[in-house]
Motif scaffolding. Structure first.
Motif, PDB file in Angstrom:
ATOM      1  N   GLN A  41      31.413  49.129  25.014  1.00  0.00           N
ATOM      2  CA  GLN A  41      32.515  48.147  25.235  1.00  0.00           C
ATOM      3  C   GLN A  41      32.488  46.879  24.412  1.00  0.00           C
ATOM      4  O   GLN A  41      32.200  45.951  25.256  1.00  0.00           O
ATOM      5  CB  GLN A  41      32.566  47.990  26.691  1.00  0.00           C
ATOM      6  N   ARG A  42      32.676  46.817  23.327  1.00  0.00           N
ATOM      7  CA  ARG A  42      32.364  45.703  22.510  1.00  0.00           C
ATOM      8  C   ARG A  42      33.149  44.490  22.841  1.00  0.00           C
ATOM      9  O   ARG A  42      32.801  43.333  22.576  1.00  0.00           O
ATOM     10  CB  ARG A  42      32.732  45.896  21.056  1.00  0.00           C
ATOM     11  N   GLN A  43      34.240  44.606  23.571  1.00  0.00           N
ATOM     12  CA  GLN A  43      35.286  43.646  23.762  1.00  0.00           C
ATOM     13  C   GLN A  43      34.797  42.706  25.120  1.00  0.00           C
ATOM     14  O   GLN A  43      34.973  41.658  25.385  1.00  0.00           O
ATOM     15  CB  GLN A  43      36.678  43.950  24.241  1.00  0.00           C
ATOM     16  N   ALA A  76      25.812  50.515  35.862  1.00  0.00           N
ATOM     17  CA  ALA A  76      26.981  50.925  36.686  1.00  0.00           C
ATOM     18  C   ALA A  76      27.799  49.402  37.135  1.00  0.00           C
ATOM     19  O   ALA A  76      28.861  49.240  36.856  1.00  0.00           O
ATOM     20  CB  ALA A  76      26.694  51.397  37.837  1.00  0.00           C
ATOM     21  N   ALA A  77      26.986  48.432  37.498  1.00  0.00           N
ATOM     22  CA  ALA A  77      27.567  47.267  37.647  1.00  0.00           C
ATOM     23  C   ALA A  77      28.229  46.560  36.384  1.00  0.00           C
ATOM     24  O   ALA A  77      29.237  45.876  36.427  1.00  0.00           O
ATOM     25  CB  ALA A  77      26.509  46.094  38.301  1.00  0.00           C
ATOM     26  N   GLY A  78      27.473  46.767  35.374  1.00  0.00           N
ATOM     27  CA  GLY A  78      28.232  46.268  34.036  1.00  0.00           C
ATOM     28  C   GLY A  78      29.420  46.974  33.791  1.00  0.00           C
ATOM     29  O   GLY A  78      30.310  46.212  33.226  1.00  0.00           O
ATOM     30  N   ARG A  79      29.283  48.200  33.892  1.00  0.00           N
ATOM     31  CA  ARG A  79      30.643  48.973  33.800  1.00  0.00           C
ATOM     32  C   ARG A  79      31.750  48.502  34.748  1.00  0.00           C
ATOM     33  O   ARG A  79      32.790  48.406  34.227  1.00  0.00           O
ATOM     34  CB  ARG A  79      30.652  50.588  33.998  1.00  0.00           C
ATOM     35  N   TYR A  80      31.291  48.251  35.721  1.00  0.00           N
ATOM     36  CA  TYR A  80      32.555  47.650  36.875  1.00  0.00           C
ATOM     37  C   TYR A  80      32.893  46.248  36.243  1.00  0.00           C
ATOM     38  O   TYR A  80      33.924  46.029  36.407  1.00  0.00           O
ATOM     39  CB  TYR A  80      31.797  47.497  38.153  1.00  0.00           C
ATOM     40  N   LEU A  81      31.936  45.578  35.699  1.00  0.00           N
ATOM     41  CA  LEU A  81      32.465  44.105  35.337  1.00  0.00           C
ATOM     42  C   LEU A  81      33.117  44.054  34.333  1.00  0.00           C
ATOM     43  O   LEU A  81      33.972  43.047  34.113  1.00  0.00           O
ATOM     44  CB  LEU A  81      30.966  43.277  35.303  1.00  0.00           C
ATOM     45  N   CYS A  82      33.061  45.097  33.591  1.00  0.00           N
ATOM     46  CA  CYS A  82      33.785  45.400  32.191  1.00  0.00           C
ATOM     47  C   CYS A  82      35.234  45.881  32.332  1.00  0.00           C
ATOM     48  O   CYS A  82      35.877  46.128  31.255  1.00  0.00           O
ATOM     49  CB  CYS A  82      32.974  45.884  31.019  1.00  0.00           C
ATOM     50  N   ALA A  83      35.393  46.372  33.533  1.00  0.00           N
ATOM     51  CA  ALA A  83      36.730  47.218  33.622  1.00  0.00           C
ATOM     52  C   ALA A  83      37.808  46.700  33.256  1.00  0.00           C
ATOM     53  O   ALA A  83      38.640  47.213  32.941  1.00  0.00           O
ATOM     54  CB  ALA A  83      36.442  47.942  35.093  1.00  0.00           C
TER      55      ALA A  83
END
Length: 248
Positions: free
Chosen positions: A96-98, A201-208
């Motif tokens: 998720q480069r953005q 998982a937390a990073g994925r959540y924060l990047c959602a």
């Protein structure tokens, strides 16, 4: 992610844990307006990748051991936790480069939620799991807590057949983990009690949201989504900023 009311309980517990009592000092800081959040400092902190020859199939092998040792020494964060935050950051940088989330933001959340898996005198083991499982209070409707009955899947994570609990070093509700849980270390399991998995998982959540976390508004919105309390955002900011400064 979960009831903001849980935050107050865990901050009180954190102040009782050796090695993380500094959270009390951080809470005393003046709130920083969103426009003044140094999001670039917090969200663009990039771990050092391991040399290609030392990379393995597990995601955690991507982080340079020398970087882990240096950051752990400078910040006092357990090496296994530094590895988890660093590996999650590098993986999300590819996926998720953005987003451009930084390890310092994950570390700030990890300290507040459980002292990086060491709350209550626990030890964070090299496999990313705490010496004993970390469970939040029963969400049984008592006091300020919501009443959330446990599902069979939730009971498998925390052992309570009646009421739900937040679980693991980053305090995921089982329902949130069911959506965002992921295997962060390549061992074939997605386990919220494993900080390698929980950090990813937390990073994925924060990047959602798709926002750029190097912007003040993007960073603020992402952390606020994790716990809907401005005091929580301010504490994550202060903690992450301290880690960024210490790590250099």
């Amino acid at each position: 992610m979960r009831s903001a009311r849980l935050f107050g309980v865990w901050v009180i517990l954190l102040t009782l844990v050796a090695g993380v009592a500094g959270a009390v000092v951080l809470m005393g800081r003046n709130p920083a307006p969103i426009s003044r959040y140094d999001a670039v400092q917090l969200a663009s902190a990039t771990p050092v990748r391991a040399a290609p020859a030392s990379r393995g199939s597990a995601a955690r092998s991507a982080v340079d051991p020398a970087w882990i040792a240096r950051v752990a020494h400078a910040t006092g964060i357990p090496p296994a936790a530094v590895r988890a935050y660093g590996a999650a950051t590098l993986r999300l940088a590819d996926e998720q480069r953005q987003c451009r989330i930084g390890w310092t933001t994950l570390a700030g959340i990890g300290r507040i939620e459980s002292g990086h898996g060491t709350i209550g005198g626990r030890t964070l083991l090299d496999d990313g799991r705490s010496s004993t499982p970390i469970l939040g209070p029963a969400l049984d409707g008592a006091g300020d807590f919501a009443a959330i009955p446990a599902s069979a899947a939730a009971t498998a994570l925390h052992g309570d057949p009646r009421w739900d609990h937040a679980v693991g070093p980053l305090q995921f509700l089982p329902s949130t983990w069911a959506r965002w849980g992921a295997d962060g270390d390549g061992d074939g399991l997605a386990d919220p009690h494993d900080l390698d998995d929980a950090a990813y998982a937390a990073g994925r959540y924060l990047c959602a949201s798709g926002a750029d976390l190097t912007t003040p508004s993007g960073w603020h919105a992402a952390v606020f989504s994790y716990n809907h309390a401005e005091s929580y955002v301010e504490l994550v900011y202060a903690t992450a900023s301290d880690y960024a400064t210490a790590a250099g």
